[in-house]
Motif scaffolding. Structure first.
Motif, PDB file in Angstrom:
ATOM      1  N   PRO A 115      33.106  34.817  46.286  1.00  0.00           N
ATOM      2  CA  PRO A 115      34.028  33.783  47.088  1.00  0.00           C
ATOM      3  C   PRO A 115      35.135  33.226  46.383  1.00  0.00           C
ATOM      4  CG  PRO A 115      32.104  32.821  46.352  1.00  0.00           C
ATOM      5  CD  PRO A 115      31.820  33.967  45.869  1.00  0.00           C
ATOM      6  N   HIS A 116      35.121  33.223  45.099  1.00  0.00           N
ATOM      7  CA  HIS A 116      36.089  32.717  43.990  1.00  0.00           C
ATOM      8  C   HIS A 116      37.468  33.239  44.129  1.00  0.00           C
ATOM      9  CE1 HIS A 116      34.499  35.945  41.754  1.00  0.00           C
ATOM     10  NE2 HIS A 116      35.430  35.438  40.773  1.00  0.00           N
ATOM     11  N   VAL A 117      38.509  32.590  44.071  1.00  0.00           N
ATOM     12  CA  VAL A 117      39.907  33.270  43.968  1.00  0.00           C
ATOM     13  C   VAL A 117      40.632  32.280  42.942  1.00  0.00           C
ATOM     14  CG1 VAL A 117      39.931  34.338  46.091  1.00  0.00           C
ATOM     15  CG2 VAL A 117      40.635  31.720  46.229  1.00  0.00           C
ATOM     16  N   PHE A 118      41.796  32.693  42.453  1.00  0.00           N
ATOM     17  CA  PHE A 118      42.744  32.083  41.694  1.00  0.00           C
ATOM     18  C   PHE A 118      43.994  32.028  42.538  1.00  0.00           C
ATOM     19  CE2 PHE A 118      40.745  33.293  37.228  1.00  0.00           C
ATOM     20  CZ  PHE A 118      39.643  32.634  37.382  1.00  0.00           C
ATOM     21  N   ASN A 119      44.152  31.001  43.370  1.00  0.00           N
ATOM     22  CA  ASN A 119      45.363  30.939  44.147  1.00  0.00           C
ATOM     23  C   ASN A 119      45.480  29.461  44.502  1.00  0.00           C
ATOM     24  OD1 ASN A 119      43.883  30.309  46.326  1.00  0.00           O
ATOM     25  ND2 ASN A 119      43.932  32.432  47.475  1.00  0.00           N
TER      26      ASN A 119
ATOM     27  N   GLY B 129      31.086  50.491  36.703  1.00  0.00           N
ATOM     28  CA  GLY B 129      31.953  49.350  36.994  1.00  0.00           C
ATOM     29  C   GLY B 129      33.214  49.859  37.812  1.00  0.00           C
ATOM     30  N   THR B 130      33.905  48.759  38.184  1.00  0.00           N
ATOM     31  CA  THR B 130      35.127  48.743  38.980  1.00  0.00           C
ATOM     32  C   THR B 130      36.341  48.365  38.174  1.00  0.00           C
ATOM     33  OG1 THR B 130      33.660  48.521  40.874  1.00  0.00           O
ATOM     34  CG2 THR B 130      36.415  47.992  41.273  1.00  0.00           C
ATOM     35  N   THR B 131      37.417  49.019  38.220  1.00  0.00           N
ATOM     36  CA  THR B 131      38.631  48.522  37.352  1.00  0.00           C
ATOM     37  C   THR B 131      39.785  48.401  38.203  1.00  0.00           C
ATOM     38  OG1 THR B 131      39.417  50.742  36.914  1.00  0.00           O
ATOM     39  CG2 THR B 131      37.637  49.909  35.352  1.00  0.00           C
ATOM     40  N   ASP B 132      40.442  47.672  37.836  1.00  0.00           N
ATOM     41  CA  ASP B 132      41.967  47.213  38.605  1.00  0.00           C
ATOM     42  C   ASP B 132      43.017  46.861  37.527  1.00  0.00           C
ATOM     43  OD1 ASP B 132      43.885  46.244  40.416  1.00  0.00           O
ATOM     44  OD2 ASP B 132      42.633  44.605  41.148  1.00  0.00           O
TER      45      ASP B 132
ATOM     46  N   MET C 163      31.734  35.410  36.137  1.00  0.00           N
ATOM     47  CA  MET C 163      32.556  36.040  37.273  1.00  0.00           C
ATOM     48  C   MET C 163      33.553  36.937  36.737  1.00  0.00           C
ATOM     49  SD  MET C 163      33.047  32.683  39.763  1.00  0.00           S
ATOM     50  CE  MET C 163      31.901  32.131  41.157  1.00  0.00           C
ATOM     51  N   ILE C 164      33.749  38.070  37.140  1.00  0.00           N
ATOM     52  CA  ILE C 164      34.844  38.930  36.908  1.00  0.00           C
ATOM     53  C   ILE C 164      36.105  38.644  37.824  1.00  0.00           C
ATOM     54  CG2 ILE C 164      35.766  41.150  36.647  1.00  0.00           C
ATOM     55  CD1 ILE C 164      33.064  41.923  35.769  1.00  0.00           C
TER      56      ILE C 164
ATOM     57  N   HIS D  21      41.765  37.558  42.058  1.00  0.00           N
ATOM     58  CA  HIS D  21      40.627  37.778  42.954  1.00  0.00           C
ATOM     59  C   HIS D  21      39.354  38.273  42.277  1.00  0.00           C
ATOM     60  CE1 HIS D  21      41.384  42.295  42.431  1.00  0.00           C
ATOM     61  NE2 HIS D  21      42.461  41.873  42.672  1.00  0.00           N
ATOM     62  N   GLY D  22      38.211  37.986  42.827  1.00  0.00           N
ATOM     63  CA  GLY D  22      36.965  38.513  42.156  1.00  0.00           C
ATOM     64  C   GLY D  22      37.055  40.044  42.251  1.00  0.00           C
ATOM     65  N   VAL D  23      36.317  40.901  41.524  1.00  0.00           N
ATOM     66  CA  VAL D  23      36.065  42.064  41.611  1.00  0.00           C
ATOM     67  C   VAL D  23      34.724  42.505  41.341  1.00  0.00           C
ATOM     68  CG1 VAL D  23      36.680  44.125  40.280  1.00  0.00           C
ATOM     69  CG2 VAL D  23      38.380  42.340  40.434  1.00  0.00           C
ATOM     70  N   GLY D  24      34.143  43.308  42.198  1.00  0.00           N
ATOM     71  CA  GLY D  24      32.818  43.717  42.109  1.00  0.00           C
ATOM     72  C   GLY D  24      32.275  44.571  41.274  1.00  0.00           C
ATOM     73  N   PHE D  25      31.168  44.563  40.890  1.00  0.00           N
ATOM     74  CA  PHE D  25      30.507  45.729  40.103  1.00  0.00           C
ATOM     75  C   PHE D  25      30.171  46.742  40.830  1.00  0.00           C
ATOM     76  CE2 PHE D  25      26.753  47.764  38.330  1.00  0.00           C
ATOM     77  CZ  PHE D  25      27.196  47.813  36.923  1.00  0.00           C
ATOM     78  N   CYS D  26      30.908  48.172  40.498  1.00  0.00           N
ATOM     79  CA  CYS D  26      30.448  49.344  41.514  1.00  0.00           C
ATOM     80  C   CYS D  26      30.617  49.092  42.858  1.00  0.00           C
ATOM     81  CB  CYS D  26      29.234  49.977  40.984  1.00  0.00           C
ATOM     82  SG  CYS D  26      29.082  50.400  39.297  1.00  0.00           S
TER      83      CYS D  26
END
Length: 592
Positions: free
Chosen positions: A482-486, A404-407, A498-499, A470-475
């Protein structure tokens, strides 16, 4: 060459080719946000290192158009280069096109390199300026002839992920894409964007720092699937695996030959936002071009249960590294030897000790005091600040793991905090909690979550200039659509799986910055007579500093959420910590 000398060399070539305005976007042939060194054209030309911007050069003027995240950084980095900062009014808007129409006479020649401009950008330039009498040239590479010792394209090996990691086989993903092509009446589809390519074919690489992607294109039709990739990047085992899925491997450059040879009765789907003009322009006239979002973009954004489960495990490993880091920071800040760069390096080393670690997911943003007010600050040897036992430290970082990918962003007190800092911190925290607790009907858009998150700050006349999430990818890429919270009216509904990040902030230029970021996954909650409702599960596992909380600002529901979150964090991590680390974290997660 200095940046001023590079600017002069470009202007000389412009004179030779009768070019009046030259546009350099921050991009590559795959319309990537983060670039291989070979395509860091804006950095090489002007010295600006931000991930978003566009250069416009005429004989009398040279400007960098970028958004509010980079205003302070750009102003500093452009000094003495001959380039001026032009502040975008709207993030990512091509406002430099309007500048041309207002400052250059009709008949002027405007040029750009079609390998660096998306079809959407190229069409905006052409459709806006050509009717006004401007000549447009989309095939002008003015950097290649003057860029000495330009970095080569990466030749790092690529590798494949198995279905136990991804939760969906390559064959199933290709079939899902083909089903959408059929629905859109497209005979074929070209994938140019690297994260879409990586997802569709379950392939990863290290061609772009922090992004586990490989340079390539994919051509998909009902009768064939071709991966165009530099020879030697795949070993024989990987090639055989692809062949068993019906995927043919061909050299990277041959994608243009394929496109030029398309029959005129073919219809092909390309994403205008994720396909460069040079690729588009190689498609023969007569071929029907369907401009639409890559089918893989939405499919990729909706994580399956396997991906979500793996991401939860990655968050535990990340949380262990972060706990060790913040404990180390607290115990060593009094040395007077810690700096923004050394702190970022130490955090990366702690992540590297965790199982399955591959890379950091982006360049860590470690901003002390005033540097924290720069949302995308990147410390340099010149700007690198030593940490003292006072003020706020903002740390925005992430990791790429096999699972996975973290932020994550946290702000901690280094001592002697003002009441204003505590108040601002608490309003940001209140926003993070409001967004995280949101319950919303199915079909809700990101701008609605953005407003919910901002409400505690708006009520006190506070605000921030960037998006909430913003969306975050898996690995994959840490920024994913395409989704964003803005605040933009992006017409993409929030879907189950959706992550996304939730990361409100407050920034006082010259003083400090505050941002508190967690990743959440959207999930189904309950169906009632009024419709289907959803909420979020928080994925990020790292304590939230309560020393900075002004409790009187929070309602009981926010206090309960904070206490429950910190208690959950402790319970998730304690088995992987030493007794000393557990004791430290237990103290940090005490209820307020």
């Amino acid at each position: 060459m200095t940046h001023s000398e590079k600017l002069q060399a470009i202007r000389s070539l412009m004179k030779e080719q009768n070019i009046d305005a030259y546009i350099i976007p921050s991009s590559d042939p795959h319309i990537s946000e983060y670039l291989p060194d070979h395509y860091k054209c804006i950095e090489w030309t002007s010295g600006f290192t931000g991930s978003a911007g566009t250069l416009m050069i005429t004989q009398e003027f040279a400007g960098l158009w970028t958004d509010s995240r980079y205003f302070v950084q750009a102003k500093e980095q452009l000094q003495g280069t001959g380039f001026e900062l032009v502040k975008l009014k709207v993030q990512h808007a091509p406002e430099y096109v309007q500048w041309v129409s207002e400052n250059l006479p009709a008949g002027a020649k405007v040029a750009f390199d079609g390998n660096l401009a998306s079809l959407l950008v190229a069409n905006t330039i052409k459709n806006t300026l050509a009717p006004l009498g401007y000549a447009i040239d989309g095939h002008a590479d003015l950097l290649g002839p003057i860029w000495e010792n330009r970095p080569s394209l990466p030749v790092n090996p690529a590798y494949t992920l198995d279905v136990y990691t991804t939760g969906q086989s390559t064959i199933d993903k290709l079939n899902a894409i083909k089903a959408q092509l059929k629905a859109k009446r497209a005979d074929a589809h070209l994938i140019s964007s690297l994260d879409d390519l990586a997802w569709a074919l379950n392939v990863r690489g290290t061609d772009v720092p922090c992004n586990p992607v490989v340079l390539g294109f994919a051509y998909i039709s009902d009768s064939e699937t071709i991966l165009y990739i530099t020879e030697g990047k795949l070993n024989e085992e990987a090639i055989a695996e692809f062949n068993s899925f019906g995927v043919e491997i061909k050299p990277y450059e041959e994608v243009y030959t394929k496109l030029k040879g398309l029959a005129t009765d073919t219809s092909i789907l390309v994403d205008p936002k994720r396909t460069c003009f040079a690729v588009y322009d190689s498609i023969p006239e007569g071929v029907k071009i369907i401009e639409d979002m890559n089918p893989s973009t939405m499919l990729k954004a909706i994580k399956n249960n396997v991906e979500i489960g793996h991401t939860r495990n990655a968050m535990i490993n990340d949380g262990v590294a972060l706990t060790k880091f913040f404990k180390w920071l607290e115990e060593n800040v009094d040395s007077g030897e810690l700096s923004e760069i050394s702190v970022a390096d130490h955090l990366a080393s702690l992540r590297a000790e965790q199982p399955g670690f591959k890379d950091i997911s982006f360049g860590s943003i470690v901003g002390y005091k005033a540097h924290g007010a720069l949302p995308h600050y990147s410390a340099t040897p010149e700007s690198n600040s030593l940490l003292e036992q006072n003020g706020l430290l903002l740390v925005d970082s992430g990791g790429q793991y096999e699972t996975g990918t973290t932020d994550i962003t946290r702000v901690v007190s280094l001592g002697n905090i003002t009441q204003a800092e505590k108040d601002d911190y608490t309003y940001v925290l209140k926003g993070t909690i409001e967004g995280s607790m949101a319950i919303y009907p199915k079909g809700t858009r990101g701008y609605q979550i953005d407003a919910i998150t901002r409400r505690p700050m708006w009520q006190t006349l506070r605000n921030y200039g960037h998006g909430t999430g913003h969306g975050v990818g898996f690995c994959l890429n840490v920024h994913e659509g395409p989704h964003v919270f803005n605040g933009t009216a992006t017409d993409i509904a929030i879907e189950t799986g959706m992550i996304t990040s939730i990361e409100p902030g407050l920034y006082k230029e010259g003083e400090y910055g505050i941002r508190i970021e967690n990743l959440v996954v959207s999930k189904d909650l309950e169906s009632t007579q009024y419709g289907d409702f959803m909420d979020f599960e928080t994925l990020t596992i790292c304590y939230i500093d309560t020393d900075l909380v002004e409790k009187s600002i929070l309602d009981q529901v926010h206090i309960d959420w904070l206490n429950n979150y910190n208690e959950w964090t402790y319970n998730q991590l304690e088995s992987k910590l030493s007794d000393e680390e557990k004791s430290w974290l237990r103290n940090k997660t005490k209820a307020i």
